[in-house]
Scaffold this motif. Structure first.
Motif, PDB file in Angstrom:
ATOM      1  N   GLN A 154       0.826  -1.208   0.000  1.00  0.00           N
ATOM      2  CA  GLN A 154       0.000   0.000   0.000  1.00  0.00           C
ATOM      3  C   GLN A 154       0.862   1.260   0.000  1.00  0.00           C
ATOM      4  O   GLN A 154       0.470   2.285  -0.569  1.00  0.00           O
ATOM      5  CB  GLN A 154      -0.938   0.012   1.218  1.00  0.00           C
ATOM      6  N   LEU A 155       2.018   1.197   0.617  1.00  0.00           N
ATOM      7  CA  LEU A 155       2.927   2.340   0.641  1.00  0.00           C
ATOM      8  C   LEU A 155       3.635   2.529  -0.694  1.00  0.00           C
ATOM      9  O   LEU A 155       4.226   3.578  -0.949  1.00  0.00           O
ATOM     10  CB  LEU A 155       3.966   2.181   1.762  1.00  0.00           C
ATOM     11  N   GLN A 156       3.588   1.491  -1.519  1.00  0.00           N
ATOM     12  CA  GLN A 156       4.151   1.546  -2.878  1.00  0.00           C
ATOM     13  C   GLN A 156       5.649   1.858  -2.880  1.00  0.00           C
ATOM     14  O   GLN A 156       6.118   2.703  -3.652  1.00  0.00           O
ATOM     15  CB  GLN A 156       3.378   2.557  -3.732  1.00  0.00           C
ATOM     16  N   VAL A 157       6.362   1.179  -1.995  1.00  0.00           N
ATOM     17  CA  VAL A 157       7.821   1.292  -1.946  1.00  0.00           C
ATOM     18  C   VAL A 157       8.391  -0.120  -2.035  1.00  0.00           C
ATOM     19  O   VAL A 157       8.199  -0.922  -1.127  1.00  0.00           O
ATOM     20  CB  VAL A 157       8.302   1.968  -0.651  1.00  0.00           C
ATOM     21  N   THR A 158       9.064  -0.421  -3.134  1.00  0.00           N
ATOM     22  CA  THR A 158       9.639  -1.746  -3.300  1.00  0.00           C
ATOM     23  C   THR A 158      11.013  -1.822  -2.629  1.00  0.00           C
ATOM     24  O   THR A 158      11.645  -0.792  -2.339  1.00  0.00           O
ATOM     25  CB  THR A 158       9.797  -2.096  -4.782  1.00  0.00           C
ATOM     26  N   VAL A 159      11.483  -3.032  -2.404  1.00  0.00           N
ATOM     27  CA  VAL A 159      12.806  -3.218  -1.821  1.00  0.00           C
ATOM     28  C   VAL A 159      13.876  -2.646  -2.753  1.00  0.00           C
ATOM     29  O   VAL A 159      14.850  -2.040  -2.305  1.00  0.00           O
ATOM     30  CB  VAL A 159      13.077  -4.717  -1.536  1.00  0.00           C
ATOM     31  N   GLN A 160      13.679  -2.802  -4.056  1.00  0.00           N
ATOM     32  CA  GLN A 160      14.636  -2.281  -5.036  1.00  0.00           C
ATOM     33  C   GLN A 160      14.725  -0.748  -4.943  1.00  0.00           C
ATOM     34  O   GLN A 160      15.822  -0.175  -4.986  1.00  0.00           O
ATOM     35  CB  GLN A 160      14.245  -2.707  -6.452  1.00  0.00           C
ATOM     36  N   GLU A 161      13.563  -0.090  -4.811  1.00  0.00           N
ATOM     37  CA  GLU A 161      13.559   1.368  -4.653  1.00  0.00           C
ATOM     38  C   GLU A 161      14.211   1.771  -3.333  1.00  0.00           C
ATOM     39  O   GLU A 161      14.966   2.750  -3.274  1.00  0.00           O
ATOM     40  CB  GLU A 161      12.115   1.884  -4.698  1.00  0.00           C
ATOM     41  N   GLN A 162      13.939   1.016  -2.295  1.00  0.00           N
ATOM     42  CA  GLN A 162      14.506   1.302  -0.983  1.00  0.00           C
ATOM     43  C   GLN A 162      16.034   1.275  -1.022  1.00  0.00           C
ATOM     44  O   GLN A 162      16.697   2.107  -0.387  1.00  0.00           O
ATOM     45  CB  GLN A 162      13.987   0.277   0.029  1.00  0.00           C
ATOM     46  N   LYS A 163      16.589   0.346  -1.767  1.00  0.00           N
ATOM     47  CA  LYS A 163      18.046   0.228  -1.846  1.00  0.00           C
ATOM     48  C   LYS A 163      18.676   1.375  -2.623  1.00  0.00           C
ATOM     49  O   LYS A 163      19.895   1.544  -2.590  1.00  0.00           O
ATOM     50  CB  LYS A 163      18.421  -1.116  -2.481  1.00  0.00           C
ATOM     51  N   ARG A 164      17.842   2.179  -3.299  1.00  0.00           N
ATOM     52  CA  ARG A 164      18.353   3.340  -4.041  1.00  0.00           C
ATOM     53  C   ARG A 164      18.047   4.655  -3.326  1.00  0.00           C
ATOM     54  O   ARG A 164      18.190   5.725  -3.919  1.00  0.00           O
ATOM     55  CB  ARG A 164      17.746   3.364  -5.451  1.00  0.00           C
ATOM     56  N   SER A 178       5.214   8.400   2.054  1.00  0.00           N
ATOM     57  CA  SER A 178       4.421   7.215   1.703  1.00  0.00           C
ATOM     58  C   SER A 178       3.354   6.937   2.762  1.00  0.00           C
ATOM     59  O   SER A 178       2.225   6.546   2.435  1.00  0.00           O
ATOM     60  CB  SER A 178       5.327   5.987   1.534  1.00  0.00           C
ATOM     61  N   VAL A 179       3.680   7.154   4.042  1.00  0.00           N
ATOM     62  CA  VAL A 179       2.694   6.945   5.109  1.00  0.00           C
ATOM     63  C   VAL A 179       1.619   8.026   5.049  1.00  0.00           C
ATOM     64  O   VAL A 179       0.429   7.742   5.241  1.00  0.00           O
ATOM     65  CB  VAL A 179       3.389   6.923   6.492  1.00  0.00           C
ATOM     66  N   GLU A 180       2.001   9.262   4.738  1.00  0.00           N
ATOM     67  CA  GLU A 180       0.996  10.332   4.650  1.00  0.00           C
ATOM     68  C   GLU A 180       0.050  10.117   3.466  1.00  0.00           C
ATOM     69  O   GLU A 180      -1.099  10.570   3.505  1.00  0.00           O
ATOM     70  CB  GLU A 180       1.678  11.696   4.554  1.00  0.00           C
ATOM     71  N   ARG A 181       0.529   9.420   2.451  1.00  0.00           N
ATOM     72  CA  ARG A 181      -0.339   9.161   1.291  1.00  0.00           C
ATOM     73  C   ARG A 181      -1.495   8.229   1.632  1.00  0.00           C
ATOM     74  O   ARG A 181      -2.491   8.189   0.897  1.00  0.00           O
ATOM     75  CB  ARG A 181       0.476   8.586   0.123  1.00  0.00           C
ATOM     76  N   ILE A 182      -1.390   7.449   2.719  1.00  0.00           N
ATOM     77  CA  ILE A 182      -2.521   6.606   3.115  1.00  0.00           C
ATOM     78  C   ILE A 182      -3.349   7.294   4.205  1.00  0.00           C
ATOM     79  O   ILE A 182      -4.019   6.653   5.004  1.00  0.00           O
ATOM     80  CB  ILE A 182      -2.074   5.196   3.553  1.00  0.00           C
ATOM     81  N   ASP A 183      -3.275   8.640   4.211  1.00  0.00           N
ATOM     82  CA  ASP A 183      -4.085   9.474   5.092  1.00  0.00           C
ATOM     83  C   ASP A 183      -3.796   9.251   6.578  1.00  0.00           C
ATOM     84  O   ASP A 183      -4.711   9.088   7.398  1.00  0.00           O
ATOM     85  CB  ASP A 183      -5.579   9.289   4.802  1.00  0.00           C
ATOM     86  N   VAL A 184      -2.505   9.240   6.903  1.00  0.00           N
ATOM     87  CA  VAL A 184      -2.056   9.278   8.295  1.00  0.00           C
ATOM     88  C   VAL A 184      -1.275  10.578   8.460  1.00  0.00           C
ATOM     89  O   VAL A 184      -0.407  10.894   7.647  1.00  0.00           O
ATOM     90  CB  VAL A 184      -1.146   8.074   8.638  1.00  0.00           C
TER      91      VAL A 184
END
Length: 401
Positions: A154-164, A178-184
């Motif tokens: 749901q946060l739409q962050v892949t491990v591959q993106e995280q490593k970059r 990413s957390v704010e995008r799910i309305d938190v």
């Protein structure tokens, strides 16, 4: 010499305002600038009247509207009862609910931001969805991992993106957005008060719509990332509370769940076990060099890596606790040097998007742009002078890029 002007206040409101932010008489008098605490007690008993100047100072110290001192009863401004927050902190020598006045005010500011966002939404048409992550049926390790895997999607962050991600600050920026995008609502302390991490690292305040996460802006970037996800775990459980340490591996089911949830979300089991560095070490003991290398790969702290290895039974609790204590000492020594050498504060406009949260600042600026609020309200909501507004726009763009 100007004549003193005394204010015919409701003395009960003076006592209520002081107690609402957890000040005792001595502490409040000192902050207000009243030399003798007994004089403050006389104000609260109604035997003496404060001057208007003293009342203005009380309003600032108590984080209370000036007009409230003249009300017949306390205003119902807080819709969330702070006493209902669970206290997961471990502070030697203190009991539960030992919130300092500074922490109490930071909690109230976080709640106020939510109220402002909901009010603005009625005028701008901005929509906030109910929190969409289903509450798990149990708090066991298996549930924590499954929920974490779903939340990462749901946060739409892949491990591959995280490593970059690059830097630790960029990692924090991406995870917060990413957390704010799910309305938190994600905000951090530091705009009004700087809080010790011994008192608070993170807070979760649960609502079905626009739940709140507050993190300590004084903490290290990697620590703030773990705090963010740990508190998101509490939101998933529909729990509110204050935390100050994730090193104590207690039997508290909620804290265990949230540690497992945050660990799996940030460093997925399958990805970590595939790492060559992990497969190369079959011992329960880990050198700092190997942990540092894994830390750089996932852009989390060495402690989070070791906590994951502990969860995966690739180390033991004694080794983890020993390393954690060592890193804590190193961090404290480093911070002491930083404080000593610090050469000037960050420009005020660079604090607002990070302190209030990008979602909040963006919504307030949007309402101003649509002429739903006036300049005075913009200044009040952001706690900023109007000449900073162009800089705040530019800083928001950097934070949300």
């Amino acid at each position: 010499m100007s004549k003193r002007v005394y204010a015919p206040v409701n003395p009960d409101m003076l006592e209520w305002a002081r107690n609402s932010v957890s000040y005792d008489l001595v502490g409040a008098a000192k902050r207000i600038g009243i030399k003798n605490p007994n004089r403050l007690r006389e104000f609260e008993k109604g035997t003496k009247l404060p001057t208007t100047k003293q009342l203005v100072k009380m309003s600032k110290v108590y984080d209370c509207p000036f007009a409230a001192f003249f009300f017949s009863k306390p205003p119902n401004e807080l819709k969330y009862e702070l006493k209902s927050l669970a206290d997961w902190r471990s502070i030697p020598g203190t009991g539960h609910k030992s919130f300092s006045p500074e922490l109490t005010i930071e909690l109230r500011l976080a709640l106020r931001r939510r109220d402002i966002l909901l009010d603005l939404a009625e005028g701008t048409g901005e929509a906030f969805a109910n929190f969409m992550i289903a509450k798990p049926l149990s708090k066991d390790k298996n549930s924590a991992e499954k929920v974490a895997q779903y939340v990462r999607e749901q946060l739409q962050v892949t491990v591959q993106e995280q490593k970059r991600f690059g830097t630790e600050y960029n990692a924090l920026r991406v995870w917060r957005n990413s957390v704010e995008r799910i309305d938190v609502i994600v905000s951090q302390t530091g705009l009004k008060y700087s809080l010790s991490t011994d008192e608070m690292r993170g807070v979760a305040i649960s609502y079905e719509r626009l739940p709140i996460i507050l993190i300590n802006g004084k903490d290290a970037p990697y620590a703030r990332i773990f705090t963010l996800m740990h508190e998101l775990g509490h939101i998933v459980l529909r729990e509110g509370g204050v935390s100050n340490s994730y090193r104590n591996l207690t039997s508290n089911s909620s804290e265990v769940f949230c540690n497992e949830f945050a660990g799996e979300l940030l460093v997925p089991r399958s990805a970590l076990l595939d790492e060559e560095l992990v497969n190369a070490n079959q011992s329960p003991f880990w050198e700092d060099d190997a942990l540092e290398a894994l830390s750089r790969i996932y852009r989390v702290s060495k402690e989070v890596i070791l906590l994951r290895l502990l969860s995966l039974r690739r180390t033991n609790q004694a080794h983890y606790q020993s390393k954690a204590r060592k890193w804590k000492r190193e961090w404290e020594e480093k911070q002491a040097l930083v404080e000593k050498k610090r050469g000037g504060a960050r420009p005020p406009y660079e604090k607002f998007a990070r302190g209030h949260g990008a979602r909040f600042v963006s919504s307030v600026l949007e309402a101003y742009g649509q002429e739903k609020i006036h300049a005075g309200q913009l200044s009040e909501y952001l706690g900023a002078k109007l000449h900073y507004v162009p800089d705040i726009y530019r800083d928001l763009a950097r934070v949300t890029a």
